[in-house]
Design an enzyme around this catalytic site. Structure first.
Site, PDB file in Angstrom:
ATOM      1  N   HIS A  94     -30.229 -40.310 -43.599  1.00 32.74           N
ATOM      2  CA  HIS A  94     -28.989 -39.817 -42.852  1.00 32.74           C
ATOM      3  C   HIS A  94     -29.448 -38.098 -42.864  1.00 32.74           C
ATOM      4  CE1 HIS A  94     -25.780 -42.009 -41.259  1.00 32.74           C
ATOM      5  NE2 HIS A  94     -25.994 -42.808 -41.851  1.00 32.74           N
ATOM      6  N   GLY A 138     -21.424 -46.573 -49.014  1.00 32.48           N
ATOM      7  CA  GLY A 138     -22.565 -45.695 -48.632  1.00 32.48           C
ATOM      8  C   GLY A 138     -22.559 -44.631 -47.770  1.00 32.48           C
ATOM      9  N   HIS A 187     -30.907 -46.296 -46.158  1.00 34.66           N
ATOM     10  CA  HIS A 187     -29.748 -45.841 -44.708  1.00 34.66           C
ATOM     11  C   HIS A 187     -29.261 -44.584 -45.499  1.00 34.66           C
ATOM     12  CE1 HIS A 187     -26.490 -47.092 -42.132  1.00 34.66           C
ATOM     13  NE2 HIS A 187     -26.004 -46.378 -42.867  1.00 34.66           N
ATOM     14  N   GLU A 188     -28.473 -44.474 -46.572  1.00 36.22           N
ATOM     15  CA  GLU A 188     -28.174 -42.826 -46.629  1.00 36.22           C
ATOM     16  C   GLU A 188     -29.191 -41.671 -46.504  1.00 36.22           C
ATOM     17  OE1 GLU A 188     -24.826 -43.579 -46.142  1.00 36.22           O
ATOM     18  OE2 GLU A 188     -25.016 -45.038 -46.802  1.00 36.22           O
ATOM     19  N   CYS A 205     -22.549 -48.712 -39.769  1.00 43.09           N
ATOM     20  CA  CYS A 205     -22.673 -47.124 -40.155  1.00 43.09           C
ATOM     21  C   CYS A 205     -21.271 -46.701 -40.035  1.00 43.09           C
ATOM     22  CB  CYS A 205     -23.432 -46.601 -39.785  1.00 43.09           C
ATOM     23  SG  CYS A 205     -23.252 -44.709 -40.428  1.00 43.09           S
ATOM     24  N   LEU A 206     -20.048 -46.660 -41.297  1.00 47.17           N
ATOM     25  CA  LEU A 206     -19.692 -45.404 -40.946  1.00 47.17           C
ATOM     26  C   LEU A 206     -19.325 -44.282 -39.671  1.00 47.17           C
ATOM     27  CD1 LEU A 206     -17.725 -44.907 -44.569  1.00 47.17           C
ATOM     28  CD2 LEU A 206     -17.304 -46.658 -42.573  1.00 47.17           C
ATOM     29  N   GLN A 257     -22.362 -36.468 -42.971  1.00 45.32           N
ATOM     30  CA  GLN A 257     -21.019 -37.267 -42.620  1.00 45.32           C
ATOM     31  C   GLN A 257     -20.178 -36.859 -42.778  1.00 45.32           C
ATOM     32  OE1 GLN A 257     -22.781 -41.356 -44.746  1.00 45.32           O
ATOM     33  NE2 GLN A 257     -21.855 -42.360 -42.700  1.00 45.32           N
TER      34      GLN A 257
END
Length: 153
Positions: free
Chosen positions: A136, A46, A132-133, A90-91, A51
């Site tokens: 963000h 995701g 999660h996304e 997480c990225l 991000q």
């Protein structure tokens, strides 16, 4: 399509609240395409617009199941049920993983790239990815919700 740079924690940009998308135009469609390409290149499941430096309520998700690529514009979780505890990474948070409690099932609404209002029911990893996304988009990172730190990624 183009790869975009993924912003890393502790960059304060990741803590900002995203604005609603008022119009789905060529810029938003390009953003969706670029985000998907960037997510796949980074081996993620995701990616949210902040991000990659864009304060818009846009998310892409692909957990590798039959759902395939899910593109969400102005997503909102409308109901949750149960709980699950999983290891997350997480990225944007390199080198850290942790156990996080999330709903076992979520129902979310969002616009698709054509402006259609869609409703999604997600369980398991897909439910985690939705939560999660969407977090963000409100400046919340998984590290804010860690129950227990796990091995570094």
């Amino acid at each position: 399509m183009a790869l975009r740079q993924i912003i890393k924690e502790p960059d304060a940009f990741l803590r900002k609240t995203c604005r609603k998308v008022e119009k789905i135009d060529e810029r938003i469609l390009t953003l969706l395409d670029d985000m998907a390409e960037t997510m796949y290149a980074a081996d993620g499941v995701g990616l949210a617009a902040p991000q990659v430096g864009i304060l818009k309520r846009v998310v892409v998700i692909d957990v590798g199941d039959e759902s395939g690529l899910i593109e969400l514009i102005n997503p909102e979780i409308i109901s949750v049920k149960g709980e699950q505890i999983n290891d997350e990474g997480c990225l944007s948070v390199a080198g850290r993983r942790g156990t996080v409690k999330r709903p076992a099932k979520v129902v979310a609404r969002a616009l698709d790239r054509d402006g259609n209002l869609m409703e999604y029911t997600a369980r398991g990893l897909l439910a985690v990815a939705f939560c999660h996304e969407i977090d963000h988009l409100d400046g919340i990172l998984f590290i804010d919700k860690i129950v227990e730190e796990t091995e570094n990624a």
